[in-house]
Design a protein around this motif. Structure first.
Motif, PDB file in Angstrom:
ATOM      1  N   ARG A  29       0.814  -1.202   0.000  1.00  0.00           N
ATOM      2  CA  ARG A  29       0.000   0.000   0.000  1.00  0.00           C
ATOM      3  C   ARG A  29       0.860   1.269   0.000  1.00  0.00           C
ATOM      4  NH1 ARG A  29      -5.190   0.389   1.484  1.00  0.00           N
ATOM      5  NH2 ARG A  29      -5.070  -1.697   2.373  1.00  0.00           N
ATOM      6  N   TRP A  52       2.563   5.913  -4.189  1.00  0.00           N
ATOM      7  CA  TRP A  52       1.476   5.669  -3.239  1.00  0.00           C
ATOM      8  C   TRP A  52       1.002   6.971  -2.613  1.00  0.00           C
ATOM      9  CZ3 TRP A  52       1.422   6.933   1.897  1.00  0.00           C
ATOM     10  CH2 TRP A  52       2.643   7.329   2.466  1.00  0.00           C
ATOM     11  N   ASN A  73      -4.871  -1.821  -4.149  1.00  0.00           N
ATOM     12  CA  ASN A  73      -4.150  -2.112  -2.910  1.00  0.00           C
ATOM     13  C   ASN A  73      -4.789  -3.257  -2.138  1.00  0.00           C
ATOM     14  OD1 ASN A  73      -2.171  -0.144  -3.290  1.00  0.00           O
ATOM     15  ND2 ASN A  73      -3.397   1.440  -2.276  1.00  0.00           N
TER      16      ASN A  73
END
Length: 125
Positions: A29, A52, A73
């Motif tokens: 993530r 990200w 994610n």
């Protein structure tokens, strides 16, 4: 983080392919994810990246408007949708990920610590 790339194949010019890269071992993530490619006899080159933080996406000029990088994610997977493919897009495509890349290094393959095994894309004329 282990990365597994898939989705390559043979396609005619003008066609489309979607590459996938699934991460295991750790959630990615908070990783910047990138795609690079290497054609026979050429150096590895940057294709696209998705940071990200802020959802920033960046593309090489050669693929801008034709390729789209995305990520899921929840599934620990990133994608490269490739449309309007050209013979010069023929290459082995690699996915990469790293947690500590600064914005200015997103296009640098040496900045990524984790790599998938590569998937071959062949575009016929």
């Amino acid at each position: 983080v282990q990365l597994q790339a898939s989705g390559g194949g043979l396609v005619q010019a003008g066609g489309s392919l979607r590459l996938s890269c699934t991460a295991s071992g750790r959630t990615f993530r908070r990783y910047t994810v990138g795609w690079f490619r290497q054609a026979p006899g050429k150096e590895r080159e940057f294709v696209a990246a998705y940071r990200w933080s802020g959802g920033y996406r960046y593309y090489a000029d050669s693929v801008k408007g034709r390729f789209t990088v995305s990520r899921d994610n929840a599934e620990n997977t990133m994608y490269l949708q490739m449309n309007s493919l050209k013979p010069e897009d023929t290459a082995v495509y690699y996915c990469a990920a790293d947690s500590g890349i600064i914005l200015s290094s997103m296009t640098t393959w040496g900045a990524y610590d984790y790599w998938g095994q590569g998937t071959l894309v062949t575009v016929s004329s």
